[in-house]
Each structure stands twice: as C-alpha cells, then as structure tokens.
Motif scaffolding. Sequence first.
Motif, PDB file in Angstrom:
ATOM      1  N   ALA A   1      46.133  -4.361  52.380  1.00 40.30           N
ATOM      2  CA  ALA A   1      47.381  -4.035  53.062  1.00 40.30           C
ATOM      3  C   ALA A   1      47.202  -4.034  54.580  1.00 40.30           C
ATOM      4  O   ALA A   1      48.073  -4.518  55.315  1.00 40.30           O
ATOM      5  N   LEU A   2      46.086  -3.523  55.059  1.00 42.27           N
ATOM      6  CA  LEU A   2      45.827  -3.537  56.505  1.00 42.27           C
ATOM      7  C   LEU A   2      45.789  -4.968  57.032  1.00 42.27           C
ATOM      8  O   LEU A   2      46.341  -5.260  58.108  1.00 42.27           O
ATOM      9  N   LYS A   3      45.188  -5.874  56.283  1.00 40.23           N
ATOM     10  CA  LYS A   3      45.109  -7.267  56.715  1.00 40.23           C
ATOM     11  C   LYS A   3      46.479  -7.957  56.674  1.00 40.23           C
ATOM     12  O   LYS A   3      46.714  -8.918  57.418  1.00 40.23           O
ATOM     13  N   LEU A   4      47.357  -7.449  55.805  1.00 41.62           N
ATOM     14  CA  LEU A   4      48.663  -8.098  55.640  1.00 41.62           C
ATOM     15  C   LEU A   4      49.759  -7.497  56.524  1.00 41.62           C
ATOM     16  O   LEU A   4      50.920  -7.905  56.441  1.00 41.62           O
ATOM     17  N   LEU A   5      49.404  -6.551  57.389  1.00 37.98           N
ATOM     18  CA  LEU A   5      50.413  -5.946  58.272  1.00 37.98           C
ATOM     19  C   LEU A   5      51.164  -6.969  59.137  1.00 37.98           C
ATOM     20  O   LEU A   5      52.369  -6.811  59.358  1.00 37.98           O
ATOM     21  N   PRO A   6      50.516  -8.031  59.635  1.00 37.36           N
ATOM     22  CA  PRO A   6      51.288  -9.021  60.405  1.00 37.36           C
ATOM     23  C   PRO A   6      52.425  -9.644  59.600  1.00 37.36           C
ATOM     24  O   PRO A   6      53.482  -9.967  60.162  1.00 37.36           O
ATOM     25  N   ILE A   7      52.221  -9.807  58.292  1.00 37.79           N
ATOM     26  CA  ILE A   7      53.278 -10.375  57.454  1.00 37.79           C
ATOM     27  C   ILE A   7      54.423  -9.385  57.299  1.00 37.79           C
ATOM     28  O   ILE A   7      55.596  -9.748  57.415  1.00 37.79           O
TER      29      ILE A   7
ATOM     30  N   HIS B   1      57.985  -4.319  67.485  1.00 38.27           N
ATOM     31  CA  HIS B   1      58.004  -4.681  66.074  1.00 38.27           C
ATOM     32  C   HIS B   1      56.963  -3.887  65.290  1.00 38.27           C
ATOM     33  O   HIS B   1      55.777  -3.929  65.597  1.00 38.27           O
ATOM     34  N   VAL B   2      57.443  -3.183  64.278  1.00 40.76           N
ATOM     35  CA  VAL B   2      56.579  -2.339  63.460  1.00 40.76           C
ATOM     36  C   VAL B   2      56.632  -2.826  62.019  1.00 40.76           C
ATOM     37  O   VAL B   2      57.713  -3.094  61.481  1.00 40.76           O
ATOM     38  N   GLY B   3      55.465  -2.939  61.406  1.00 37.36           N
ATOM     39  CA  GLY B   3      55.380  -3.306  59.999  1.00 37.36           C
ATOM     40  C   GLY B   3      54.700  -2.202  59.210  1.00 37.36           C
ATOM     41  O   GLY B   3      53.835  -1.489  59.741  1.00 37.36           O
ATOM     42  N   ALA B   4      55.105  -2.032  57.978  1.00 37.22           N
ATOM     43  CA  ALA B   4      54.502  -1.024  57.104  1.00 37.22           C
ATOM     44  C   ALA B   4      54.410  -1.578  55.696  1.00 37.22           C
ATOM     45  O   ALA B   4      55.192  -2.454  55.304  1.00 37.22           O
ATOM     46  N   ILE B   5      53.454  -1.076  54.945  1.00 37.81           N
ATOM     47  CA  ILE B   5      53.308  -1.438  53.536  1.00 37.81           C
ATOM     48  C   ILE B   5      53.119  -0.155  52.744  1.00 37.81           C
ATOM     49  O   ILE B   5      52.221   0.637  53.043  1.00 37.81           O
TER      50      ILE B   5
ATOM     51  N   TYR C   1      51.312   1.082  63.616  1.00 38.72           N
ATOM     52  CA  TYR C   1      51.322   2.074  64.690  1.00 38.72           C
ATOM     53  C   TYR C   1      51.404   3.467  64.071  1.00 38.72           C
ATOM     54  O   TYR C   1      51.971   3.645  62.989  1.00 38.72           O
ATOM     55  N   THR C   2      50.884   4.464  64.764  1.00 39.92           N
ATOM     56  CA  THR C   2      50.911   5.837  64.270  1.00 39.92           C
ATOM     57  C   THR C   2      52.352   6.261  63.971  1.00 39.92           C
ATOM     58  O   THR C   2      53.238   6.072  64.811  1.00 39.92           O
ATOM     59  N   PRO C   3      52.622   6.822  62.794  1.00 40.26           N
ATOM     60  CA  PRO C   3      53.991   7.226  62.434  1.00 40.26           C
ATOM     61  C   PRO C   3      54.567   8.251  63.419  1.00 40.26           C
ATOM     62  O   PRO C   3      53.871   9.183  63.840  1.00 40.26           O
ATOM     63  N   CYS C   4      55.809   8.057  63.788  1.00 43.70           N
ATOM     64  CA  CYS C   4      56.496   9.025  64.645  1.00 43.70           C
ATOM     65  C   CYS C   4      56.848  10.267  63.819  1.00 43.70           C
ATOM     66  O   CYS C   4      56.737  10.276  62.588  1.00 43.70           O
ATOM     67  N   GLY C   5      57.289  11.326  64.495  1.00 43.52           N
ATOM     68  CA  GLY C   5      57.635  12.563  63.791  1.00 43.52           C
ATOM     69  C   GLY C   5      58.755  12.372  62.782  1.00 43.52           C
ATOM     70  O   GLY C   5      58.764  12.988  61.712  1.00 43.52           O
TER      71      GLY C   5
ATOM     72  N   PRO D   1      45.352   0.591  61.630  1.00 42.90           N
ATOM     73  CA  PRO D   1      44.259  -0.334  61.949  1.00 42.90           C
ATOM     74  C   PRO D   1      43.039   0.365  62.557  1.00 42.90           C
ATOM     75  O   PRO D   1      41.898  -0.050  62.315  1.00 42.90           O
ATOM     76  N   HIS D   2      43.276   1.441  63.302  1.00 40.74           N
ATOM     77  CA  HIS D   2      42.164   2.124  63.971  1.00 40.74           C
ATOM     78  C   HIS D   2      41.705   3.398  63.259  1.00 40.74           C
ATOM     79  O   HIS D   2      40.738   4.031  63.685  1.00 40.74           O
ATOM     80  N   SER D   3      42.374   3.783  62.150  1.00 43.15           N
ATOM     81  CA  SER D   3      42.032   5.044  61.486  1.00 43.15           C
ATOM     82  C   SER D   3      42.589   5.047  60.070  1.00 43.15           C
ATOM     83  O   SER D   3      43.807   4.952  59.884  1.00 43.15           O
TER      84      SER D   3
END
Length: 297
Positions: free
Chosen positions: A57-63, A76-80, A130-134, A154-156
């Motif tokens: 899923a981390l690798k597929l975030l650009p999709i 632009h934010v992507g989530a899986i 990106y880190t989820p907002c509140g 991606p970083h954690s």
Amino acid sequence: MTPISEKIQTALSLIESQQLAQDVWHILQQQHFKGVLPYVAVEHLCTQHQLSPQQLALKLLPIATAYSLAPISQFHVGAIAIGGSGTCYFGANLEFVATHIQQTVHAEQSAISHAWMNKESAITDVVVNYTPCGHCRQFMNELRTAPHLKIHLPHSQNNLLHSYLPDAFGPANLDIQHFLLDTEDHQLTYETQDPVILTALKSANSAHAPYSKSYHGIAIEMKNKQIYHGSYAENAAFNPSLPALQVALNHLLLSADTIQHIQRIAMVEKATHLSYRQMAEELLAHLVDIPLDYIAL
C-alpha cells in the motif's frame, strides 16, 4: 479533465519497481481503473514482490493520489484503507470550487467511505502520504477498530491511531453501540418501484447517524444506468461527519466514472434534528444542471 487512466500511467513512474508498476497497471486496466485492489490481487502482488500488504500500500500511494481532485489547494493527498478482508481501497481528497470549504472530502474519509460502500465491515490499517489532520483522526475514531487501527506514512509505520489522538473522544463516551461500517437497518420505508429511489432508501437505512437520528442516503444514476450510492457517516464530534452526497460522488469517482455522465440524483431523508437537503442542492448546483429528486420521510 484528464482521464484517470492517464493520471495513473503518470503515477506509475513514481513506483520504484517498474515490474510492480506494470503488474498493478494490468490489474487496474482489467477492472477499468476502479480504485480498489481485491484481496486476491493483494495476495498475488505481495507474494510476487515479497511485500506485506502495508508495504504494498505504501508503494501504491502515488496511484491513490492520482484520484485526487484539488482545484483549490493544489495539494494532492492519497490514502489506502486496508479492509479486514484484505482488500485495499484507494481514496483521495476531493475539493469543489465555488461552494463552501465544508463540502471537501479528506483522503482518509474517501478511502474509508469507499470501503464502506463496497460492504467492507472493518478497517485494519490506513496508509496515507501525509500525516492525518485532526479532522481525519477524529473521523477514523468512529470505527469499531479504532483502538487497534494502525496508521502508516512513508516516513513512519505501524503507529496506532490513538498515538495521534491521545485521550480520544468518541462513540463510547456517548454510550453508542453502533460504529461506522457496522451493519445497520433503520427500518425506513417508502412505496415505490423506482430503482434509483430504492437505492437511496437502502442507503438511508444503512446510514450511520447515532447522534442526531437523522438518516439520509443518495443514489446517483449515470447515463448508462449504472447507479452509485452513498450513506451519511455521522461523527461523535459532529464536524467531521460526511454527507451522503460526498460519499456517493467519491464512490463514483473512485469507480473511474465522471460527473459529466450523471443523469439523475435522488435523496431519501428522515430529517429528525437536521437536514442535508440544502447542502446537497448547493453542491449539485455547482456540479451539474440536474435537480435533486428529494424524498422526505
């Protein structure tokens, strides 16, 4: 508007392994670019490329990010969302111009509601670029799996939701027994044989609104007679609630369809303490020249 197939093709260049990119392209192409990877495909890709579902899923975030529509922020934010079934559901932020910013859909909301509309009953992991907002942390806290839900960036990786939302307030604080994605039936009835209204009625019956007891559902009929649906997702903190129209539009866009192909929209609502009719009509006025077919119960 750039076709989603072209956006995905561009996103594939951001995947380090071109063999993985090619394999994913073939899967998505076969399913007409619907933003979901069935668990069988996930298992195959993980075995083939020696990855865990979370690593995949981390690798597929650009999709996932390719489905984003962000004409206001250009961010632009992507989530899986990984379901209990093992299926991966893509999601992305959606912004709508010339209307209120509250009409926006966040990427985590997008992925989770996408899973919900595909009858997923649990979310085990949320992967986001990106880190989820509140706002999104509170939205995810509405899930039954919230105490064990893992967030991967991606970083954690492998961070519990509650590490981002300490001393959280949620459904349990209000003695609510039904959580988002739980199966619900509010026993709403309406006499009709119209398949679009019946879909909207079914969606209203599935709505998650334990706080207001105001239920609504949306059905969107396309020119080819395909019907997309959306149910209202209410939140203990109220403001992160997601209206049914946004859920349905998100379902439509992640199915690789386009707003220009809409020919009819129906809304069924039992407005006990609040109504989403005006908000829905306002958004539709900026998207399509089609009146809302509104049924009040």
